[in-house]
Design a protein around this motif. Structure first.
Motif, PDB file in Angstrom:
ATOM      1  N   GLY A 235      10.779 -14.036  18.307  1.00  0.00           N
ATOM      2  CA  GLY A 235       9.519 -13.684  18.937  1.00  0.00           C
ATOM      3  C   GLY A 235       8.770 -12.625  18.159  1.00  0.00           C
ATOM      4  O   GLY A 235       9.282 -12.028  17.221  1.00  0.00           O
ATOM      5  N   GLY A 236       7.532 -12.409  18.564  1.00  0.00           N
ATOM      6  CA  GLY A 236       6.702 -11.397  17.929  1.00  0.00           C
ATOM      7  C   GLY A 236       7.370 -10.038  18.004  1.00  0.00           C
ATOM      8  O   GLY A 236       8.059  -9.722  18.954  1.00  0.00           O
ATOM      9  N   GLY A 237       7.169  -9.282  16.977  1.00  0.00           N
ATOM     10  CA  GLY A 237       7.804  -7.970  16.936  1.00  0.00           C
ATOM     11  C   GLY A 237       9.304  -8.090  16.842  1.00  0.00           C
ATOM     12  O   GLY A 237      10.034  -7.418  17.552  1.00  0.00           O
ATOM     13  N   ALA A 238       9.778  -8.987  15.976  1.00  0.00           N
ATOM     14  CA  ALA A 238      11.222  -9.192  15.819  1.00  0.00           C
ATOM     15  C   ALA A 238      11.924  -7.849  15.691  1.00  0.00           C
ATOM     16  O   ALA A 238      11.466  -6.972  14.981  1.00  0.00           O
ATOM     17  CB  ALA A 238      11.508 -10.062  14.598  1.00  0.00           C
ATOM     18  N   PRO A 239      13.040  -7.679  16.409  1.00  0.00           N
ATOM     19  CA  PRO A 239      13.724  -6.391  16.447  1.00  0.00           C
ATOM     20  C   PRO A 239      14.563  -6.104  15.219  1.00  0.00           C
ATOM     21  O   PRO A 239      15.384  -5.212  15.232  1.00  0.00           O
ATOM     22  CB  PRO A 239      14.623  -6.534  17.681  1.00  0.00           C
ATOM     23  CG  PRO A 239      14.939  -7.992  17.720  1.00  0.00           C
ATOM     24  CD  PRO A 239      13.694  -8.678  17.239  1.00  0.00           C
ATOM     25  N   CYS A 240      14.373  -6.882  14.171  1.00  0.00           N
ATOM     26  CA  CYS A 240      15.219  -6.667  13.006  1.00  0.00           C
ATOM     27  C   CYS A 240      14.524  -7.146  11.742  1.00  0.00           C
ATOM     28  O   CYS A 240      13.505  -7.819  11.782  1.00  0.00           O
ATOM     29  CB  CYS A 240      16.558  -7.361  13.181  1.00  0.00           C
ATOM     30  SG  CYS A 240      16.425  -9.132  13.427  1.00  0.00           S
TER      31      CYS A 240
ATOM     32  N   VAL B  92      15.728  -7.488  -4.537  1.00  0.00           N
ATOM     33  CA  VAL B  92      15.766  -7.341  -3.083  1.00  0.00           C
ATOM     34  C   VAL B  92      14.520  -7.960  -2.463  1.00  0.00           C
ATOM     35  O   VAL B  92      13.411  -7.798  -2.969  1.00  0.00           O
ATOM     36  CB  VAL B  92      15.844  -5.842  -2.687  1.00  0.00           C
ATOM     37  CG1 VAL B  92      15.772  -5.680  -1.176  1.00  0.00           C
ATOM     38  CG2 VAL B  92      17.108  -5.214  -3.234  1.00  0.00           C
ATOM     39  N   LEU B  93      14.725  -8.660  -1.357  1.00  0.00           N
ATOM     40  CA  LEU B  93      13.632  -9.210  -0.563  1.00  0.00           C
ATOM     41  C   LEU B  93      13.913  -8.875   0.888  1.00  0.00           C
ATOM     42  O   LEU B  93      15.022  -9.110   1.374  1.00  0.00           O
ATOM     43  CB  LEU B  93      13.549 -10.735  -0.742  1.00  0.00           C
ATOM     44  CG  LEU B  93      12.519 -11.468   0.110  1.00  0.00           C
ATOM     45  CD1 LEU B  93      11.106 -11.004  -0.235  1.00  0.00           C
ATOM     46  CD2 LEU B  93      12.647 -12.974  -0.080  1.00  0.00           C
ATOM     47  N   GLU B  94      12.921  -8.300   1.571  1.00  0.00           N
ATOM     48  CA  GLU B  94      13.067  -8.005   2.999  1.00  0.00           C
ATOM     49  C   GLU B  94      12.119  -8.893   3.784  1.00  0.00           C
ATOM     50  O   GLU B  94      10.935  -8.966   3.486  1.00  0.00           O
ATOM     51  CB  GLU B  94      12.782  -6.528   3.279  1.00  0.00           C
ATOM     52  CG  GLU B  94      13.865  -5.636   2.743  1.00  0.00           C
ATOM     53  CD  GLU B  94      13.773  -4.198   3.223  1.00  0.00           C
ATOM     54  OE1 GLU B  94      12.837  -3.865   3.987  1.00  0.00           O
ATOM     55  OE2 GLU B  94      14.640  -3.409   2.838  1.00  0.00           O
ATOM     56  N   LEU B  95      12.674  -9.559   4.790  1.00  0.00           N
ATOM     57  CA  LEU B  95      11.907 -10.451   5.643  1.00  0.00           C
ATOM     58  C   LEU B  95      11.891  -9.889   7.055  1.00  0.00           C
ATOM     59  O   LEU B  95      12.928  -9.540   7.593  1.00  0.00           O
ATOM     60  CB  LEU B  95      12.533 -11.845   5.640  1.00  0.00           C
ATOM     61  CG  LEU B  95      12.607 -12.519   4.272  1.00  0.00           C
ATOM     62  CD1 LEU B  95      13.480 -13.759   4.348  1.00  0.00           C
ATOM     63  CD2 LEU B  95      11.215 -12.875   3.790  1.00  0.00           C
ATOM     64  N   SER B  96      10.696  -9.823   7.638  1.00  0.00           N
ATOM     65  CA  SER B  96      10.601  -9.354   9.023  1.00  0.00           C
ATOM     66  C   SER B  96       9.392  -9.992   9.681  1.00  0.00           C
ATOM     67  O   SER B  96       9.373 -11.196   9.853  1.00  0.00           O
ATOM     68  CB  SER B  96      10.553  -7.822   9.084  1.00  0.00           C
ATOM     69  OG  SER B  96       9.452  -7.340   8.345  1.00  0.00           O
ATOM     70  N   ASN B  97       8.392  -9.198  10.005  1.00  0.00           N
ATOM     71  CA  ASN B  97       7.251  -9.691  10.778  1.00  0.00           C
ATOM     72  C   ASN B  97       6.052 -10.081   9.930  1.00  0.00           C
ATOM     73  O   ASN B  97       4.939 -10.113  10.432  1.00  0.00           O
ATOM     74  CB  ASN B  97       6.815  -8.618  11.782  1.00  0.00           C
ATOM     75  CG  ASN B  97       7.834  -8.432  12.865  1.00  0.00           C
ATOM     76  OD1 ASN B  97       8.432  -9.393  13.325  1.00  0.00           O
ATOM     77  ND2 ASN B  97       8.051  -7.203  13.264  1.00  0.00           N
TER      78      ASN B  97
END
Length: 134
Positions: free
Chosen positions: A95-100, A110-115
């Motif tokens: 969901g929106g605003g994924a908690p992680c 390095v690649l960071e995936l989030s919102n």
């Protein structure tokens, strides 16, 4: 074997860390287990949990690692893209605003995936995969 492409024997090792971004670590850990189950369905050579709490190099603020795993698979753009699609779909279902955030490390990159938006994620993933499969 005429007409068949020879598959690469090059293996890729990725470390995936699910970071709790200040959310409830237990809930995020449960979500991380679901991600692991989804990744086990892919064409990976191995998937193993990395034990113990650890600090995340370059992380900003108070970030807790709640799920870390080592994934080994053939180093091909197609398999890497499928893996990243699985991670992005998993994040989208939170969901929106994924908690992680999912932090992926491969060969020091390095690649960071989030919102991020789908377009941003596609661009970042495409660049990462291109760097890793040259």
């Amino acid at each position: 074997m005429e007409g068949r492409k020879r598959l690469s024997n090059t293996r890729a090792e990725l470390i995936l860390r699910v970071l709790a971004d200040g959310s409830d670590p237990e809930a995020v850990e449960r979500h991380a287990r679901w991600l692991r189950e989804e990744l086990e369905e892919l064409e990976v050579d191995s998937l193993s949990a990395l034990a113990g709490a650890e600090s995340v190099p370059g992380a900003k603020g108070d970030v807790e690692v709640v799920g870390a795993m080592l994934v080994t698979l053939a180093q091909s753009p197609q398999l890497l893209t499928v893996l990243f699609d699985t991670v992005c779909n998993w994040l989208g279902r939170l969901g929106g605003g994924a908690p992680c955030t999912v932090r992926v490390e491969m060969n020091g990159d390095v690649l960071e995936l989030s919102n991020a938006s789908v377009e941003q994620q596609d661009r970042l993933i495409g660049a990462f995969v291109a760097r890793q499969t040259r």
